[in-house]
Design a protein around this motif. Structure first.
Motif, PDB file in Angstrom:
ATOM      1  N   VAL A   1      17.779 -32.713 -35.067  1.00  0.00           N
ATOM      2  CA  VAL A   1      18.531 -32.223 -33.976  1.00  0.00           C
ATOM      3  C   VAL A   1      17.780 -31.067 -33.463  1.00  0.00           C
ATOM      4  CG1 VAL A   1      20.841 -31.162 -33.325  1.00  0.00           C
ATOM      5  CG2 VAL A   1      20.667 -33.297 -34.696  1.00  0.00           C
ATOM      6  N   PRO A   2      17.299 -29.756 -34.332  1.00  0.00           N
ATOM      7  CA  PRO A   2      16.720 -28.925 -33.841  1.00  0.00           C
ATOM      8  C   PRO A   2      15.131 -29.333 -32.966  1.00  0.00           C
ATOM      9  CG  PRO A   2      17.185 -28.520 -36.134  1.00  0.00           C
ATOM     10  CD  PRO A   2      17.542 -29.828 -35.911  1.00  0.00           C
ATOM     11  N   VAL A   3      14.659 -30.121 -33.511  1.00  0.00           N
ATOM     12  CA  VAL A   3      13.525 -30.810 -32.740  1.00  0.00           C
ATOM     13  C   VAL A   3      14.048 -31.268 -31.316  1.00  0.00           C
ATOM     14  CG1 VAL A   3      11.865 -32.551 -32.593  1.00  0.00           C
ATOM     15  CG2 VAL A   3      12.060 -31.225 -34.852  1.00  0.00           C
TER      16      VAL A   3
ATOM     17  N   ILE B   1      19.333 -32.848 -18.568  1.00  0.00           N
ATOM     18  CA  ILE B   1      18.870 -32.165 -19.861  1.00  0.00           C
ATOM     19  C   ILE B   1      20.044 -31.688 -20.544  1.00  0.00           C
ATOM     20  CG2 ILE B   1      17.605 -30.551 -20.754  1.00  0.00           C
ATOM     21  CD1 ILE B   1      15.353 -30.749 -18.991  1.00  0.00           C
ATOM     22  N   HIS B   2      20.964 -31.011 -19.760  1.00  0.00           N
ATOM     23  CA  HIS B   2      22.177 -30.307 -20.093  1.00  0.00           C
ATOM     24  C   HIS B   2      23.238 -31.588 -20.981  1.00  0.00           C
ATOM     25  CE1 HIS B   2      25.625 -27.993 -20.675  1.00  0.00           C
ATOM     26  NE2 HIS B   2      26.469 -29.009 -20.202  1.00  0.00           N
ATOM     27  N   LEU B   3      23.234 -32.632 -20.258  1.00  0.00           N
ATOM     28  CA  LEU B   3      23.923 -33.840 -20.739  1.00  0.00           C
ATOM     29  C   LEU B   3      23.300 -34.507 -21.932  1.00  0.00           C
ATOM     30  CD1 LEU B   3      24.704 -36.192 -17.341  1.00  0.00           C
ATOM     31  CD2 LEU B   3      26.270 -34.841 -18.976  1.00  0.00           C
TER      32      LEU B   3
ATOM     33  N   HIS C   1      24.170 -33.657 -29.783  1.00  0.00           N
ATOM     34  CA  HIS C   1      24.883 -32.731 -30.786  1.00  0.00           C
ATOM     35  C   HIS C   1      25.937 -33.593 -31.061  1.00  0.00           C
ATOM     36  CE1 HIS C   1      23.221 -28.874 -30.946  1.00  0.00           C
ATOM     37  NE2 HIS C   1      22.722 -29.163 -29.630  1.00  0.00           N
ATOM     38  N   LEU C   2      26.556 -34.551 -30.177  1.00  0.00           N
ATOM     39  CA  LEU C   2      27.584 -35.412 -30.545  1.00  0.00           C
ATOM     40  C   LEU C   2      27.238 -36.537 -31.636  1.00  0.00           C
ATOM     41  CD1 LEU C   2      29.152 -36.911 -27.251  1.00  0.00           C
ATOM     42  CD2 LEU C   2      30.524 -36.113 -29.201  1.00  0.00           C
TER      43      LEU C   2
ATOM     44  N   SER D   1      25.004 -36.057 -34.001  1.00  0.00           N
ATOM     45  CA  SER D   1      24.039 -35.200 -35.090  1.00  0.00           C
ATOM     46  C   SER D   1      24.982 -35.450 -36.438  1.00  0.00           C
ATOM     47  CB  SER D   1      24.131 -33.762 -34.835  1.00  0.00           C
ATOM     48  OG  SER D   1      25.323 -33.175 -34.576  1.00  0.00           O
ATOM     49  N   PRO D   2      26.393 -35.655 -36.647  1.00  0.00           N
ATOM     50  CA  PRO D   2      26.848 -36.242 -37.846  1.00  0.00           C
ATOM     51  C   PRO D   2      26.079 -37.563 -38.369  1.00  0.00           C
ATOM     52  CG  PRO D   2      28.561 -35.976 -36.367  1.00  0.00           C
ATOM     53  CD  PRO D   2      27.221 -35.609 -35.567  1.00  0.00           C
ATOM     54  N   PHE D   3      25.866 -38.317 -37.349  1.00  0.00           N
ATOM     55  CA  PHE D   3      25.611 -39.640 -37.642  1.00  0.00           C
ATOM     56  C   PHE D   3      24.113 -39.840 -38.020  1.00  0.00           C
ATOM     57  CE2 PHE D   3      29.554 -40.867 -36.885  1.00  0.00           C
ATOM     58  CZ  PHE D   3      29.892 -40.556 -35.482  1.00  0.00           C
ATOM     59  N   VAL D   4      23.452 -39.144 -37.811  1.00  0.00           N
ATOM     60  CA  VAL D   4      21.796 -39.042 -37.776  1.00  0.00           C
ATOM     61  C   VAL D   4      21.369 -39.387 -39.246  1.00  0.00           C
ATOM     62  CG1 VAL D   4      19.694 -37.681 -37.836  1.00  0.00           C
ATOM     63  CG2 VAL D   4      21.132 -37.857 -35.754  1.00  0.00           C
TER      64      VAL D   4
END
Lengths: 540, 176
Positions: free
Chosen positions: A309-311, A351-353, A359-360, A362-365
């Motif tokens: 996610v940070p990348v 890009i904002h979208l 971020h939505l 990220s918990p499933f990654v």
């Protein structure tokens, strides 16, 4: 014509006996397959030859006598005995091969040769030594010598050296008895010290039948499931065609079906292909399991999930910086302010979208990555194709930007070309597919020229956006392309052939090579026939 | 029976033709090309090293010198194994075929064997124009001694000997 005798190298040290083989009258050559030792009963020798003839459809006969004298002087009694044998086994011509005086002197006489009365006698005889094992096993790649198992009762006549290869290949039954075999006839050939067999190969052959049947049944079930109507509903076929994982899975399923089909391989080439596919699958799964073990050991999945996610955020930020740069004065060029701002804000909103979606998710990654790592059990190629698909999904916004930029640029170029034609007083004739002259009204010309100038001055802006996004897209495509190259390499590397070339080069023999052995005047000419492997790297 | 004669190739180099007469139906012709001359080897090595040293003085990186060593060694090995042909041999065996062997300086041998049934004739030809349609059923023209490049006098010797054997073959095959 010269009489050629093909003599196996394994029989050069055999005891005296009878020569058994095939006489090819068209090439006036005798192919010796084995030596029958004393004592023997002539009836049993004839029965054995009849059996081999029936099994291999090759005409064998007793060709002559072989005399090996280890002592300095040849024995008189043996010579007369051997001459007497010529009366029992009649064959024209009757060969008398003799090796005497410690093995260095060879002599060969052919009685009843030459056939024609007018030719001079004694007729020349040529001895050609060949390695039976190499000749038998090298039938893999010499194209003229494939024995055709589907041939009718009369085998097709093969010319030249192919006849020798053919004869040796068809007489396999003759080579089944070794010296430990308590039979009525004692033979000397390449397997007389013991038949070559591998218990693993025999076990594999026994087990392959039912295994193949079961696996082909399972694979047919799988392909039936895959072909069911549910998967034909749009948009599933469209998505499946875009994902390289589905493509690779289908490819591997095809390989497995080919490998485990219950039908035997028709030709050595097909057998080679099957074994190559098998080894490539094995390598694939081995590399996949190694990758899995490494991921588990280093806990890479957790680190990767934490870093993903940070990348993605970082990439999105860099894109934002790029757009800000484009909205300013990039590389000193002066852009059209209004269009610049519109396009820049449009892409920034995208890009904002995108960041919100990341971020939505990220918990499933971590879960997704863990399953991707698990798929490496199916093979490294599947894991790599999944990786390629993930890269495609993560850079979807770059793809979208490229499409927008390309569309705008395309529209602009079309508009410009059409208005340029109007500027010159011409028109594109769709019916005739060519440029025709056309008379425009004054107001048409006026508006057209206005639009043309507007488009011309907006050209640098759009062109720059198009260029930047095309380069980004090319970068992503290059990364995906290199992954696909690696996948194709693993899919199609012929490991078995490479291994054969390194370990058993005679199985990949490309042709024959003759070498003249020590020659003495008055004695028959002796040649050695070898099978060199294919020269893969020689410049022609 | 063996004899040796000295000829020259089209560039003026020295060629040695060795003829071996094994039997009336088997002959071998062996053409030895001039060896790798020390002069050319020294010249190439010196030029490579001068270039490497010049680059070294420019960049002050010793990797350049090691790379020059590797390049010289690998280049020499590759040249000896793939390019430099030491000897070309033509072995003609009546009723079996014709064998062409090229042996490289590193000892590698590359062999081509053509069966006698497929050989139409051995000829000396000045220029070859290949028709798109196969003329008289000839599908391939195989040139011999491609690397040795001997002159016409050497080729005539080889041609005469080969024609003797081919004539002998035709005589015995046409007799009933």
């Amino acid at each position: 014509m010269v009489l050629k005798v093909f003599f196996p190298t394994c029989c050069t040290s055999a005891e005296s006996g009878l020569l058994v083989g095939r006489w090819v009258p068209e090439q006036s050559s005798a192919v010796v397959l084995a030596v029958v030792h004393f004592p023997f009963i002539p009836i049993q020798v004839k029965e054995l030859l009849a059996r081999v003839q029936q099994a291999g459809r090759v005409g064998l006969a007793v060709l002559g006598t072989w005399c090996h004298c280890r002592l300095q002087e040849p024995e008189e009694g043996l010579g007369r005995f051997l001459e007497g044998l010529g009366a029992i086994f009649t064959h024209e011509p009757w060969l008398q091969l003799c090796r005497e005086r410690g093995g260095s002197v060879w002599s060969c006489k052919a009685l009843g040769w030459p056939m024609s009365p007018g030719a001079p006698s004694p007729a020349p005889v040529m001895l050609i030594f060949y390695d039976q094992r190499h000749v038998l096993l090298s039938q893999l790649h010499t194209p003229a010598t494939l024995p055709d198992p589907q041939a009718g009762d009369a085998p097709p006549s093969v010319g030249g050296l192919a006849a020798v290869f053919d004869t040796v290949a068809r007489s396999e039954l003759l080579f089944r008895s070794d010296r430990f075999h308590e039979g009525p006839v004692q033979l000397s050939h390449w397997q007389s010290e013991g038949i070559e067999a591998s218990i693993l190969v025999e076990l594999a052959k026994q087990a392959s039948g039912p295994t193949c049947l079961m696996l082909s049944f399972l694979l047919s079930l799988l392909s039936a499931v895959g072909a069911c109507r549910l998967f034909r509903l749009w948009p599933l076929p469209f998505i499946c065609s875009k994902l390289s994982t589905c493509e690779q899975a289908r490819h591997r399923l095809g390989h497995l079906t080919f490998l485990f089909s219950p039908r035997k391989a028709e030709s050595p080439v097909q057998l080679m292909r099957k074994v190559n596919v098998f080894f490539s699958l094995l390598l694939d799964v081995a590399l996949g399991l190694a990758l899995l073990a490494w991921l588990r050991a280093e806990n890479c999945i957790g680190q990767l999930a934490d870093a993903l996610v940070p990348v993605a955020d970082c990439v999105a930020e860099e894109l934002q910086h790029l757009l800000q740069w484009l909205m300013g004065a990039p590389a000193g060029l002066k852009m059209n302010r209004a269009l610049d701002q519109v396009l820049g804000r449009f892409f920034l909103y995208h890009i904002h979208l995108w960041i919100s979606y990341i971020h939505l998710m990220s918990p499933f990654v971590e879960g997704i990555l863990w399953h991707v790592g698990l798929s490496a059990c199916l093979g490294l190629t599947v894991a790599l194709s999944l990786l390629s698909d993930i890269i495609a999904l993560l850079t979807f916004h770059i793809y979208c930007f490229y499409v927008y930029g390309a569309r705008l640029y395309c529209l602009k170029i079309h508009g410009l070309s059409s208005l340029w034609r109007l500027f010159r007083g011409k028109k594109w004739n769709v019916l005739r597919q060519r440029v025709d002259s056309c008379s425009y009204d004054l107001d048409q010309l006026f508006i057209g020229t206005l639009l043309f100038t507007i488009l011309v001055f907006l050209l640098p802006t759009i062109a720059l956006y198009y260029l930047v996004f095309t380069l980004l897209r090319l970068l992503v495509v290059a990364v995906q392309g290199s992954l696909h190259l690696l996948i194709d390499l693993i899919n199609s590397l012929p490991l078995y052939s490479v291994g054969l070339r390194l370990c058993r080069p005679y199985r990949l023999a490309a042709g024959v090579k003759f070498r003249v052995l020590d020659h003495e005047a008055g004695k028959p000419l002796r040649l050695l026939m070898q099978m060199p492997p294919e020269q893969a790297l020689s410049p022609s | 029976m063996e004899d040796e004669r000295v000829f020259s190739d089209i560039c003026g180099g020295r060629l040695a033709l060795q003829r071996r007469h094994y039997s009336p139906s088997c002959r071998e012709f062996c053409l030895s090309c001039p060896r790798l001359s020390l002069r050319s080897l020294t010249a190439v090595t010196c030029s490579v090293w001068l270039a490497a040293y010049a680059l070294f003085t420019l960049f002050e990186n010793s990797v350049i010198l090691s790379a020059a060593i590797f390049i010289t060694l690998l280049g020499l090995l590759g040249y000896l194994h793939f390019v430099k042909i030491d000897q070309e041999t033509l072995l003609i065996i009546d009723s079996l075929g014709i064998q062409l062997t090229s042996s490289y300086a590193s000892g590698k041998e590359s062999t081509t064997f053509i069966e006698m049934g497929k050989v139409k004739d051995i000829i000396i030809n000045e220029a070859i124009y290949m028709d798109p349609l196969e003329p008289h059923g000839i599908s391939q023209v195989v040139p011999v001694f491609q690397n040795a490049k001997p002159r016409l006098d050497c080729l005539i010797e080889v041609y005469r000997s080969c024609q003797e054997i081919l004539a002998h073959r035709k005589a015995t095959s046409t007799s009933p």
